[in-house]
Design a protein around this motif. Structure first.
Motif, mmCIF file in Angstrom:
data_model
loop_
_atom_site.group_PDB
_atom_site.id
_atom_site.type_symbol
_atom_site.label_atom_id
_atom_site.label_comp_id
_atom_site.label_asym_id
_atom_site.label_seq_id
_atom_site.Cartn_x
_atom_site.Cartn_y
_atom_site.Cartn_z
ATOM 1 N N SER A 136 0.836 -1.200 0.000
ATOM 2 C CA SER A 136 0.000 0.000 0.000
ATOM 3 C C SER A 136 0.871 1.250 0.000
ATOM 4 C CB SER A 136 -0.896 -0.005 1.245
ATOM 5 O OG SER A 136 -1.570 1.223 1.398
ATOM 6 N N ASN A 137 0.299 2.358 -0.441
ATOM 7 C CA ASN A 137 0.984 3.650 -0.362
ATOM 8 C C ASN A 137 0.708 4.371 0.953
ATOM 9 O OD1 ASN A 137 2.564 3.792 -2.632
ATOM 10 N ND2 ASN A 137 1.025 4.820 -3.887
ATOM 11 N N CYS A 138 0.123 3.686 1.923
ATOM 12 C CA CYS A 138 -0.147 4.302 3.213
ATOM 13 C C CYS A 138 1.142 4.428 4.023
ATOM 14 C CB CYS A 138 -1.170 3.467 3.987
ATOM 15 S SG CYS A 138 -0.579 1.820 4.456
ATOM 16 N N ASN A 139 1.048 5.076 5.187
ATOM 17 C CA ASN A 139 2.214 5.152 6.068
ATOM 18 C C ASN A 139 2.283 3.908 6.954
ATOM 19 O OD1 ASN A 139 0.813 5.755 8.744
ATOM 20 N ND2 ASN A 139 0.075 7.466 7.522
ATOM 21 N N SER A 140 3.418 3.716 7.588
ATOM 22 C CA SER A 140 3.653 2.475 8.331
ATOM 23 C C SER A 140 2.729 2.333 9.537
ATOM 24 C CB SER A 140 5.114 2.393 8.775
ATOM 25 O OG SER A 140 5.454 3.471 9.630
ATOM 26 N N SER A 141 2.393 3.432 10.210
ATOM 27 C CA SER A 141 1.517 3.351 11.379
ATOM 28 C C SER A 141 0.133 2.858 10.980
ATOM 29 C CB SER A 141 1.411 4.723 12.054
ATOM 30 O OG SER A 141 2.667 5.129 12.566
ATOM 31 N N TYR A 142 -0.353 3.346 9.854
ATOM 32 C CA TYR A 142 -1.660 2.941 9.355
ATOM 33 C C TYR A 142 -1.649 1.465 8.963
ATOM 34 C CZ TYR A 142 -5.865 3.150 6.348
ATOM 35 O OH TYR A 142 -7.088 2.936 5.760
ATOM 36 N N LEU A 143 -0.587 1.044 8.279
ATOM 37 C CA LEU A 143 -0.473 -0.358 7.874
ATOM 38 C C LEU A 143 -0.421 -1.266 9.097
ATOM 39 C CD1 LEU A 143 -0.096 -2.456 5.631
ATOM 40 C CD2 LEU A 143 2.361 -2.027 5.745
ATOM 41 N N LYS A 144 0.371 -0.893 10.090
ATOM 42 C CA LYS A 144 0.468 -1.698 11.309
ATOM 43 C C LYS A 144 -0.871 -1.759 12.026
ATOM 44 C CE LYS A 144 5.379 -0.753 12.084
ATOM 45 N NZ LYS A 144 6.368 -0.010 12.924
ATOM 46 N N PHE B 297 -3.847 -1.562 10.649
ATOM 47 C CA PHE B 297 -4.702 -2.490 9.903
ATOM 48 C C PHE B 297 -4.355 -3.939 10.229
ATOM 49 C CE2 PHE B 297 -5.206 -5.340 6.298
ATOM 50 C CZ PHE B 297 -6.562 -5.226 6.042
ATOM 51 N N LEU B 298 -3.072 -4.266 10.171
ATOM 52 C CA LEU B 298 -2.651 -5.645 10.396
ATOM 53 C C LEU B 298 -2.986 -6.113 11.816
ATOM 54 C CD1 LEU B 298 0.789 -5.555 8.561
ATOM 55 C CD2 LEU B 298 -1.291 -6.700 7.784
ATOM 56 N N LYS B 299 -2.917 -5.209 12.776
ATOM 57 C CA LYS B 299 -3.156 -5.573 14.173
ATOM 58 C C LYS B 299 -4.631 -5.657 14.513
ATOM 59 C CE LYS B 299 -2.061 -4.189 18.922
ATOM 60 N NZ LYS B 299 -1.327 -3.218 19.776
ATOM 61 N N HIS B 300 -5.431 -4.707 13.995
ATOM 62 C CA HIS B 300 -6.802 -4.576 14.477
ATOM 63 C C HIS B 300 -7.873 -5.088 13.516
ATOM 64 C CE1 HIS B 300 -5.525 -2.336 18.001
ATOM 65 N NE2 HIS B 300 -4.771 -1.587 17.223
ATOM 66 N N SER B 301 -7.501 -5.358 12.279
ATOM 67 C CA SER B 301 -8.509 -5.794 11.309
ATOM 68 C C SER B 301 -8.925 -7.246 11.489
ATOM 69 C CB SER B 301 -7.968 -5.614 9.882
ATOM 70 O OG SER B 301 -6.898 -6.518 9.645
#
Length: 214
Positions: free
Chosen positions: A109-117, A119-123
């Protein structure tokens, strides 16, 4: 033969547009009370990297200020995501789990790392992705697709996304592109397209090479 599936995030797995609009408008109330953004505007920027998004969203301030304001929007969005996640598109939750049993599944994704993390943690889906990458490393999305493939020794993959930027990234990475029409963009030249995630899952279950079951 396809040996791996690489997914875009926003506009492909979940629809985060309205939640980001709401977060941005909270920041605008604090810093730029004369400004307000809309669903249509943010949807048109989906897939942009940070610098490009900042310049598009804040065209009348300096580059330094635009990035500052955008980072405030990012911070607010993470706080808001702690309260409520964006809606997933139909069939994504069960579909990703099902596909992960058949193929290596990745996220670029072109998102930032905090957003990606986040998603991976809470989705609830993080455990199904073998690897992921975001634009914070400074690479283009196409280069990050290749990076994920190389470090996971993937020879054949497709990139699945919803914008013309995703199509260009797939071309840069020399992989086939699959367009999901339910997202934020329009890719009229896309040769392969699906109108729903369940349709995409059914396709890849049908096309599964025997070697993926070895």
């Amino acid at each position: 033969m396809v040996k791996a599936l690489i997914f875009d995030l926003d506009g492909t797995l979940w629809n985060s547009v309205q939640s980001f609009v709401d977060s941005c408008n909270k920041v605008f109330q604090r810093h730029l009370p004369q400004k307000k953004t809309t669903y249509e505007e943010i949807a048109s920027y989906m897939g942009f990297q940070t610098r490009e998004l900042a310049q598009s969203l804040f065209p009348n301030v300096s580059e330094e200020q635009s990035i500052f304001f955008l980072k405030q929007c990012y911070k607010q969005h993470l706080l808001d995501l702690d309260q409520k996640l964006p809606p997933f598109y139909e069939g994504v939750r069960e579909g990703i789990e099902e596909l992960s049993r058949l193929y290596p599944v990745f996220l670029v994704s072109n998102c930032n790392s905090s957003y990606l993390k986040h998603f991976l943690k809470h989705s609830g889906l993080g455990k199904f992705f073998s690897d992921s990458e975001c634009a914070e490393n400074g690479n283009s999305k196409g280069k990050n697709i290749r990076l994920v493939m190389e470090r996971n020794h993937i020879q054949s993959a497709v990139y699945i996304g919803d914008t013309s930027g995703d199509a260009k990234a797939a071309e840069e990475a020399s992989v086939d592109f699959i367009f999901v029409t339910y997202g934020c963009g329009n890719v009229p030249q896309a040769k392969k397209r699906f109108d729903s995630f369940p349709d995409l899952v059914a396709h890849f279950k049908k096309e599964l090479p025997a070697t993926n079951l070895d």
